[in-house]
Design a protein around this motif. Structure first.
Motif, PDB file in Angstrom:
ATOM      1  N   ILE A   1       0.837  -1.201   0.000  1.00  0.00           N
ATOM      2  CA  ILE A   1       0.000   0.000   0.000  1.00  0.00           C
ATOM      3  C   ILE A   1       0.873   1.253   0.000  1.00  0.00           C
ATOM      4  CG2 ILE A   1      -1.705   1.307   1.318  1.00  0.00           C
ATOM      5  CD1 ILE A   1      -2.726  -1.411   2.385  1.00  0.00           C
ATOM      6  N   ALA A   2       1.863   1.270   0.901  1.00  0.00           N
ATOM      7  CA  ALA A   2       2.750   2.433   0.969  1.00  0.00           C
ATOM      8  C   ALA A   2       3.593   2.556  -0.290  1.00  0.00           C
ATOM      9  CB  ALA A   2       3.645   2.325   2.203  1.00  0.00           C
ATOM     10  N   GLY A   3       4.126   1.433  -0.766  1.00  0.00           N
ATOM     11  CA  GLY A   3       5.010   1.467  -1.926  1.00  0.00           C
ATOM     12  C   GLY A   3       4.316   1.907  -3.188  1.00  0.00           C
ATOM     13  N   SER A   4       3.097   1.421  -3.432  1.00  0.00           N
ATOM     14  CA  SER A   4       2.372   1.838  -4.627  1.00  0.00           C
ATOM     15  C   SER A   4       2.016   3.323  -4.573  1.00  0.00           C
ATOM     16  CB  SER A   4       1.103   0.993  -4.796  1.00  0.00           C
ATOM     17  OG  SER A   4       0.271   1.079  -3.644  1.00  0.00           O
ATOM     18  N   THR A   5       1.686   3.800  -3.373  1.00  0.00           N
ATOM     19  CA  THR A   5       1.389   5.226  -3.210  1.00  0.00           C
ATOM     20  C   THR A   5       2.622   6.079  -3.476  1.00  0.00           C
ATOM     21  OG1 THR A   5      -0.301   4.709  -1.558  1.00  0.00           O
ATOM     22  CG2 THR A   5       0.488   6.977  -1.637  1.00  0.00           C
ATOM     23  N   VAL A   6       3.754   5.671  -2.927  1.00  0.00           N
ATOM     24  CA  VAL A   6       5.007   6.412  -3.120  1.00  0.00           C
ATOM     25  C   VAL A   6       5.448   6.351  -4.579  1.00  0.00           C
ATOM     26  CG1 VAL A   6       7.455   6.493  -2.505  1.00  0.00           C
ATOM     27  CG2 VAL A   6       5.734   6.127  -0.737  1.00  0.00           C
ATOM     28  N   ALA A   7       5.293   5.184  -5.217  1.00  0.00           N
ATOM     29  CA  ALA A   7       5.651   5.062  -6.629  1.00  0.00           C
ATOM     30  C   ALA A   7       4.817   6.013  -7.478  1.00  0.00           C
ATOM     31  CB  ALA A   7       5.461   3.621  -7.092  1.00  0.00           C
ATOM     32  N   ALA A   8       3.505   6.088  -7.189  1.00  0.00           N
ATOM     33  CA  ALA A   8       2.642   7.014  -7.921  1.00  0.00           C
ATOM     34  C   ALA A   8       3.075   8.457  -7.695  1.00  0.00           C
ATOM     35  CB  ALA A   8       1.188   6.821  -7.486  1.00  0.00           C
TER      36      ALA A   8
ATOM     37  N   GLN B   1       9.655  -1.429  -2.151  1.00  0.00           N
ATOM     38  CA  GLN B   1       8.620  -1.783  -3.110  1.00  0.00           C
ATOM     39  C   GLN B   1       8.299  -0.626  -4.043  1.00  0.00           C
ATOM     40  OE1 GLN B   1       5.174  -4.176  -2.002  1.00  0.00           O
ATOM     41  NE2 GLN B   1       6.017  -4.441   0.053  1.00  0.00           N
ATOM     42  N   ALA B   2       8.409   0.599  -3.543  1.00  0.00           N
ATOM     43  CA  ALA B   2       8.133   1.763  -4.381  1.00  0.00           C
ATOM     44  C   ALA B   2       9.032   1.779  -5.609  1.00  0.00           C
ATOM     45  CB  ALA B   2       8.315   3.048  -3.565  1.00  0.00           C
ATOM     46  N   GLU B   3      10.312   1.470  -5.412  1.00  0.00           N
ATOM     47  CA  GLU B   3      11.237   1.452  -6.545  1.00  0.00           C
ATOM     48  C   GLU B   3      10.927   0.302  -7.493  1.00  0.00           C
ATOM     49  OE1 GLU B   3      13.361   3.872  -7.219  1.00  0.00           O
ATOM     50  OE2 GLU B   3      12.477   4.822  -5.457  1.00  0.00           O
ATOM     51  N   VAL B   4      10.470  -0.822  -6.950  1.00  0.00           N
ATOM     52  CA  VAL B   4      10.090  -1.961  -7.792  1.00  0.00           C
ATOM     53  C   VAL B   4       8.905  -1.587  -8.674  1.00  0.00           C
ATOM     54  CG1 VAL B   4       9.180  -4.315  -7.788  1.00  0.00           C
ATOM     55  CG2 VAL B   4      10.990  -3.680  -6.186  1.00  0.00           C
ATOM     56  N   TYR B   5       7.882  -0.979  -8.083  1.00  0.00           N
ATOM     57  CA  TYR B   5       6.700  -0.597  -8.850  1.00  0.00           C
ATOM     58  C   TYR B   5       7.021   0.513  -9.856  1.00  0.00           C
ATOM     59  CZ  TYR B   5       4.167  -3.157  -5.213  1.00  0.00           C
ATOM     60  OH  TYR B   5       3.717  -4.134  -4.368  1.00  0.00           O
ATOM     61  N   ARG B   6       7.839   1.451  -9.448  1.00  0.00           N
ATOM     62  CA  ARG B   6       8.193   2.546 -10.357  1.00  0.00           C
ATOM     63  C   ARG B   6       8.954   2.018 -11.573  1.00  0.00           C
ATOM     64  NH1 ARG B   6      12.260   6.354 -11.336  1.00  0.00           N
ATOM     65  NH2 ARG B   6      13.681   5.233  -9.951  1.00  0.00           N
ATOM     66  N   GLY B   7       9.928   1.142 -11.322  1.00  0.00           N
ATOM     67  CA  GLY B   7      10.683   0.566 -12.424  1.00  0.00           C
ATOM     68  C   GLY B   7       9.808  -0.296 -13.328  1.00  0.00           C
ATOM     69  N   ALA B   8       8.863  -1.044 -12.714  1.00  0.00           N
ATOM     70  CA  ALA B   8       7.964  -1.882 -13.510  1.00  0.00           C
ATOM     71  C   ALA B   8       7.057  -1.030 -14.388  1.00  0.00           C
ATOM     72  CB  ALA B   8       7.128  -2.756 -12.581  1.00  0.00           C
ATOM     73  N   TYR B   9       6.581   0.082 -13.848  1.00  0.00           N
ATOM     74  CA  TYR B   9       5.727   0.978 -14.642  1.00  0.00           C
ATOM     75  C   TYR B   9       6.503   1.559 -15.820  1.00  0.00           C
ATOM     76  CZ  TYR B   9       2.954   5.036 -15.950  1.00  0.00           C
ATOM     77  OH  TYR B   9       2.234   5.975 -16.665  1.00  0.00           O
TER      78      TYR B   9
END
Length: 239
Positions: free
Chosen positions: A38-45, A118-126
């Motif tokens: 939850i935190a990581g996806s929010t930070v990635a966004a 996780q934020a960096e993982v989601y950001r890189g995946a996007y």
């Protein structure tokens, strides 16, 4: 007392306690991973946002939780949370010390640390998703919600899964730090067993072996998930 007696499930053995503690470790890690998602996806966004203020806030979160030692974060949440709850209790006329639940503190603290990775993982995946796929979905008339659900999320999940496997392993090992605030997970149970029996080498080796088993099994599950996702992606063009 030999090793089999020490690890038995009888009255004089520690097998049941270690097994229960291993279950607590897995439960804590799963809870922390959900908080981190939850935190990581929010930070990635926030980091991907066009607004500078959101990007600065996302960067500040990452710097804070990746730069401060994990043990210090746990102490701050545990003792700081107790201080805040105590102040609120006194404000309403209560007295005495208000303790904070170790499991809740552990899941929140380790989860927020996990979220910074996780934020960096989601950001890189996007960023790895081909923009042409989103443009094609827009061209055929998909709404924003349909593009996110049918194109963006499956692609991000595909690219993020290997990185999430690494974050899981890191979070599983970080859960051992929660032993310092009294939660009886695998590390704490190993310490108690070692101190009670004076068999320090034996129980720390057993505890380490339990962590290896957990990381090995979870790593295998992530490999299976990755293979299934890849097979699904390969079948998609022919469907």
């Amino acid at each position: 007392m030999d090793l089999l007696q020490l690890l038995s499930f009888g009255n004089n053995g520690w097998g049941a306690a270690l097994l229960k503690a291993a279950g607590m470790t897995v439960l804590l890690t799963l809870s922390a991973l959900v908080v981190g998602a939850i935190a990581g996806s929010t930070v990635a966004a926030a980091k991907l946002s066009k607004r500078r203020l959101f990007r600065y806030a996302g960067d500040a979160y990452s710097i804070l939780f990746r730069g401060i030692p994990e043990l210090l974060v746990i102490y701050l949440f545990y003792f700081g949370g107790a201080s805040v709850l105590g102040a609120i209790n006194h404000w309403f006329g209560g007295e005495g010390f208000v303790d904070t639940p170790p499991f809740l503190v552990g899941a929140l603290a380790v989860g927020l640390i996990s979220g910074s990775y996780q934020a960096e993982v989601y950001r890189g995946a996007y960023l790895a998703v081909a923009k042409g796929e989103l443009e094609a979905a827009l061209a055929i008339g998909m709404t924003w919600h349909m593009r996110v659900r049918r194109v963006l999320i499956p692609q991000v999940w595909r690219y993020a899964l290997p990185g999430l496997g690494n974050v899981w392993q890191m979070t599983l090992k970080d859960s051992a730090l929660i032993s310092v605030i009294g939660l009886v997970e695998l590390m704490r149970a190993s310490q108690v067993a070692a101190g009670s029996t004076r068999q320090y080498f034996t129980f720390y080796i057993v505890g380490g072996a339990c962590y290896l088993i957990l990381t090995g099994l979870s790593g295998r599950l992530f490999n299976i998930a990755e293979n299934r996702v890849l097979r699904t992606q390969r079948r998609t063009p022919h469907s």
